[in-house]
Design an enzyme around this catalytic site. Structure first.
Site, short mmCIF file in Angstrom:
data_model
loop_
_atom_site.label_atom_id
_atom_site.label_comp_id
_atom_site.label_asym_id
_atom_site.label_seq_id
_atom_site.Cartn_x
_atom_site.Cartn_y
_atom_site.Cartn_z
N HIS A 94 8.87 88.12 -9.04
CA HIS A 94 10.35 87.65 -9.23
C HIS A 94 9.18 86.34 -8.37
O HIS A 94 10.63 85.07 -9.15
CB HIS A 94 10.87 87.73 -7.92
CG HIS A 94 11.22 88.66 -8.14
ND1 HIS A 94 12.87 88.81 -8.38
CD2 HIS A 94 10.99 90.74 -7.84
CE1 HIS A 94 13.50 90.71 -8.21
NE2 HIS A 94 11.71 90.95 -8.31
N ASP A 109 9.63 77.09 -8.46
CA ASP A 109 10.26 78.54 -8.37
C ASP A 109 11.00 79.89 -9.40
O ASP A 109 10.81 79.32 -10.28
CB ASP A 109 11.68 78.14 -7.94
CG ASP A 109 12.27 78.81 -6.95
OD1 ASP A 109 11.68 79.86 -6.60
OD2 ASP A 109 13.40 78.45 -6.12
P1 ADQ Z 1 14.57 83.08 -3.35
O1 ADQ Z 1 12.91 82.42 -2.65
O2 ADQ Z 1 14.54 83.80 -1.70
O3 ADQ Z 1 13.83 84.51 -4.03
P2 ADQ Z 1 16.23 82.29 -4.61
O4 ADQ Z 1 16.24 82.99 -5.93
O5 ADQ Z 1 16.81 81.19 -4.56
O6 ADQ Z 1 15.24 82.27 -4.13
O7 ADQ Z 1 17.44 82.75 -3.26
C1 ADQ Z 1 17.80 84.44 -3.81
C2 ADQ Z 1 19.35 84.69 -3.45
O8 ADQ Z 1 19.25 84.32 -1.76
C3 ADQ Z 1 20.32 83.81 -3.89
O9 ADQ Z 1 21.42 84.99 -4.05
C4 ADQ Z 1 20.69 82.77 -2.69
O10 ADQ Z 1 22.08 82.72 -2.74
C5 ADQ Z 1 20.59 83.60 -1.84
N1 ADQ Z 1 20.09 82.84 -0.51
C6 ADQ Z 1 19.15 81.78 -0.75
N2 ADQ Z 1 19.62 80.78 0.53
C7 ADQ Z 1 20.15 81.26 1.41
C8 ADQ Z 1 20.95 80.89 2.45
N3 ADQ Z 1 20.46 80.02 2.94
N4 ADQ Z 1 21.90 81.89 2.94
C9 ADQ Z 1 22.18 82.97 2.36
N5 ADQ Z 1 21.81 83.14 1.16
C10 ADQ Z 1 20.65 81.98 0.81
C11 ADQ Z 1 12.86 84.61 -5.22
C12 ADQ Z 1 12.05 83.93 -5.76
C13 ADQ Z 1 12.63 83.42 -6.70
C14 ADQ Z 1 13.89 84.17 -7.41
C15 ADQ Z 1 14.14 85.31 -7.22
C16 ADQ Z 1 14.61 86.74 -7.86
O11 ADQ Z 1 11.66 83.23 -4.81
O12 ADQ Z 1 12.42 82.15 -7.84
O13 ADQ Z 1 14.97 83.34 -8.62
O14 ADQ Z 1 13.12 86.04 -5.69
O15 ADQ Z 1 13.97 86.25 -8.58
#
Ligand code: ADQ
Length: 471
Positions: free
Chosen positions: A154, A362
């Protein structure tokens, strides 16, 4: 259809409804429900005597367990989050390495494979997620598991020069090659991996695209993770509280709103983002009082030291901006450390004029896609997106910025705040096309199709040999 077994570090809580669950959990649950299967992983608890718990709901058996304090410290907090996470996000300066933690990481991966073995049927296919579980397939082979096993990363895969900062990089990458299929978010990540395999290990890329290294054959592929756009739009439309969140100017006009939502992590570029917003207010003072910036960033991994540091740094930066620029009737920046329900977030995305997504690195960043999918097609907002997010490869109609360029980001914000409706609509439509053509179902189905088509590994290496090769 063969049964699916998903293995991930964390298993989403069973009671977590769709409204609360992020994209990944929804995608995995849908896939499991269709073919029936097991979701296997840590329950998030630290436990002196971790027992396996099993619970079945809607065709899915959730098999979860706790971690001992030692395993948690070495495998999760240590090698996964203090070595792999920073290095894979190009932050060697924040990484530490300890042999004990690496050994703990290997030990936990072995123990998980041993625990999974009795639950498997011969034609199950196994889909493993993320950097915590790089050596999992090798451990499975060591225990005689012969099923097809695929891995999806991821997070970004770093350039070899960065990766080799991890002392046991060669051994670690060897264990990764035991998977039948290795999936990446972008072609850049896949090429970085191929680069390591061909230049560092002298592996081969065959005519059919498969790779050979360390005496193992395997395939790679690019599967950009997506969202479920119709569901996001429904959630965004159904949230009624947004008018209370957007403040008004003295003339009663709704303030232009910039929104950002992240886990509180140094890879997300939060400090740089705050500084760019301050730069906007300094250089384009006409926006003062007419704009507000809402940053939602709940703490994560708060027991890892670098995360405590970034939190302090952000509090200082937010205090500085508000102290210097606030007026009695205007607070420029609202910084919320709380997590929010998904429906509220999607509603806020729809209400906000600008989505400000500027990670320093990211894998994908789903927030960027969610922000676009939540927009009102008749009056869409503008996405300002870092070139270092995987999603920038697909969302090319966003205003693409370099998060290290404070002034450039401020100028992009200014442009977004002034952008005419026609241009906003065109950019939105282009981005929606990309989001629809690579949605969450396409990600899941693409990966599973390729995994099902890959040859299951005929090699059954003896425990002794496997142990020797990983020593
Ligand atoms: P994350 O680093 O967690 O994931 P991201 O893809 O931005 O990053 O977010 C994942 C989910 O968490 C999204 O559905 C988002 O809405 C939710 N989320 C983020 N911040 C939040 C908050 N403050 N409150 C509630 N919900 C929140 C990792 C990788 C990413 C990759 C994902 C999926 O780091 O690059 O996109 O996995 O593969």
């Amino acid at each position: 259809m063969s049964r699916l077994v998903v293995v991930s570090n964390r298993v989403a809580p069973i009671e977590e409804g769709k409204a609360a669950a992020g994209g990944l959990a929804v995608g995995v649950q849908d896939a499991l429900r269709k073919s029936g299967g097991i979701w296997f992983g840590w329950n998030g608890e630290v436990d002196a005597d971790p027992q396996t718990r099993s619970e079945t709901k809607d065709n899915i058996t959730y098999v979860t367990f706790g971690l001992t304090k030692r395993d948690y410290d070495q495998y999760y907090r240590g090698f996964s989050n203090a070595t792999l996470w920073p290095v894979f996000h190009y932050r060697i300066d924040l990484a530490r390495y300890s042999r004990e933690e690496y050994e703990g990481y290997r030990r936990v991966n072995n123990a998980l494979a041993e625990r999974l073995k009795p639950l498997l049927k011969p034609d199950d296919i196994i889909w493993v997620h993320d950097y915590h579980l790089i050596p999992f397939a090798e451990a499975c082979r060591m225990y005689g598991i012969r099923n097809r096993i695929g891995f999806f990363l991821h997070i970004p895969f770093p350039a070899p020069e960065i990766l080799t900062a991890i002392p046991p990089h060669n051994e670690l990458l060897k264990t990764l090659c035991f998977y039948d299929l290795i999936g990446f978010q972008t072609e850049t990540d896949r090429l970085a991996f191929e680069d390591y395999i061909t230049r560092e290990v002298r592996g081969l890329v065959r005519a059919d695209g498969s790779l050979t290294a360390y005496g193992l054959n395997f395939r790679t592929g690019v599967y950009p993770i997506g969202v479920v756009p119709d569901e996001i739009r429904r959630q965004a439309e159904s949230y009624k509280g947004r008018r209370n969140v957007i403040s008004r100017t003295a003339d009663g006009e709704l303030r232009k709103t910039i929104i950002a939502v992240d886990r509180l992590d140094y890879s997300k570029g939060l400090v740089e983002r705050f500084r760019a917003y301050e730069n906007l207010l300094d250089r384009f003072p006409e926006h003062r009082r007419n704009v507000q910036f809402i940053q939602i960033a709940p703490t994560s991994r708060s027991d890892v030291r670098t995360y405590q540091h970034i939190r302090k740094q952000l509090e200082t930066e937010a205090g500085h901006i508000n102290g210097r620029l606030s007026e009695l009737d205007w607070t420029p920046l609202r910084y919320l450390n709380k997590s929010h329900d998904r429906r509220i977030l999607m509603g806020l995305f729809r209400a906000a004029d600008i989505g400000f997504v500027t990670p320093l690195r990211d894998g994908m960043n789903l927030v960027a896609k969610e922000y676009v999918a939540a927009q009102d097609p008749e009056d869409p907002g503008v996405l300002v997106l870092s070139r270092f997010a995987g999603s920038a490869r697909e969302l090319t109609s966003a205003l693409i910025v370099n998060p290290y360029d404070t002034a450039g980001m401020a100028e992009a914000l200014d442009r977004a705040l002034r952008m005419p409706l026609q241009e906003r609509k065109e950019r939105y439509e282009n981005m929606m096309r990309a989001i629809r053509s690579a949605d969450l179902a396409a990600w899941r189905d693409g990966f599973l199709r390729d995994l099902r088509a890959s040859a299951s590994r005929p090699t059954l290496i003896s425990t002794k040999r496997a142990k020797a090769s990983s020593a």
